[in-house]
Enzyme design. Sequence first.
Site: not given
Length: 432
Positions: A90, A389
């Site tokens: 993250c 994507c």
Amino acid sequence: MAQFYSAKRRVTTRQIITVDVTDLDPFGQGVARHQGKTVFIPGLLPTERAEVTLTEDKSKYARGKVKRRLNDSAERTAPRCPHFGVCGGCQQQHANVALQQRSKSTALARLIKHDVNAILSGEPWGYRRRARLSLNYQPKTQKLEMGFRKAAASDIVDVKQCPVLVPRLEALLPPLRECLSELQGVRSLGHVELVLADNGPLMVLRHTAPLSAKDREKLERFSHSHELAFFLAPQSEILEQVTGETPWYLSDGLRLTFSPRDFIQVNDGVNQQMVTTAIEWLDVQPGDRVLDLFCGMGNFTLPLAKRAASVVGVEGVEALVAKGQENAERNALHNVTFFHENLEEDVTLQPWAKHGFDKILLDPARAGAPGVMQHIIKLAPKRVVYVSCNPATLARDSEALLSAGYQIQRLAMLDMFPHTGHLESMVLFEQN
């Protein structure tokens, strides 16, 4: 005669500057301007001022590292994960979700040159139904490391929790670590994959040496006590199911079985919205012929077949084609056919393409579909939905359709991976 040279080490003093951040890029980096140059600084948010040490200084841009933050943005939030900033998974837990979505939407709109009409999002935490954890036994400490790779490094972050994992998978981390640590063959473990199917969790264990009968029995007991399907992978191309049922998930109410190695969308909540929205945008009618390119095992193909006269799914991976056909039969859908083709070649020459198509959907990998766009134009569908994507390859591929007279009617940002730098999107093109 050989000559040896000893290069003198270059000593540099890293410059410290003060910057005001104006934007957040899609990768979670603060963006500032200094002496006419763009500076990217991880960890800073818009409206924040900081003293920054330059780590890279190019002619057109620079990169920096925060030395001291002088104020906090109102949109700064406390990261929920204790591994944030070290783990490479993250990049944006320090920014609230609204800011994350806004920055990604702005970047997407800028690239595609069209306003973002919709943001498809779900739960920002506990959304990830698939994870691959690296395993590494440390002889010095006699401990097993289990986790994800560090940011910009190959070292493993030994994770104890992961709040973006679905709760059922996150809860498996402590007992799984304990089980694997106690195996006799702990030194020969490569990685472990966890997946939450709609009929329960599964685990795939990669091992590089044969497991003892005792280890195998221990792993089987673990799978039974935690009610998960268990697979062994003694080699990268071999998969042995030891316990449990064949995994499956629902797409538009249809049951799709899959292998743990097959690609499935990680975020189930956003995937369901994506499928529904794509079908709405294509405006599929009972008489339509629809083509689904890069179709995988039928995530879009089979829901399309519930509404169209006929659907053709085309995929470059033969195993997924077989799985798609199997899923069509399991769901009693007889108006859909799957084909294994090299999508770089002209698919319009194939017998199944001779009658043309009213609507086309494509969902390529990160490299996009540059070799396919001219074939789509040749087939002349009324509508095209492109699921992407990678916004950079989407922007490139879009140019072909725009040059052929198509127009962008709708653009959506798909918040498939909250707190990360991944930016997914979906575009509707329509003939003039």
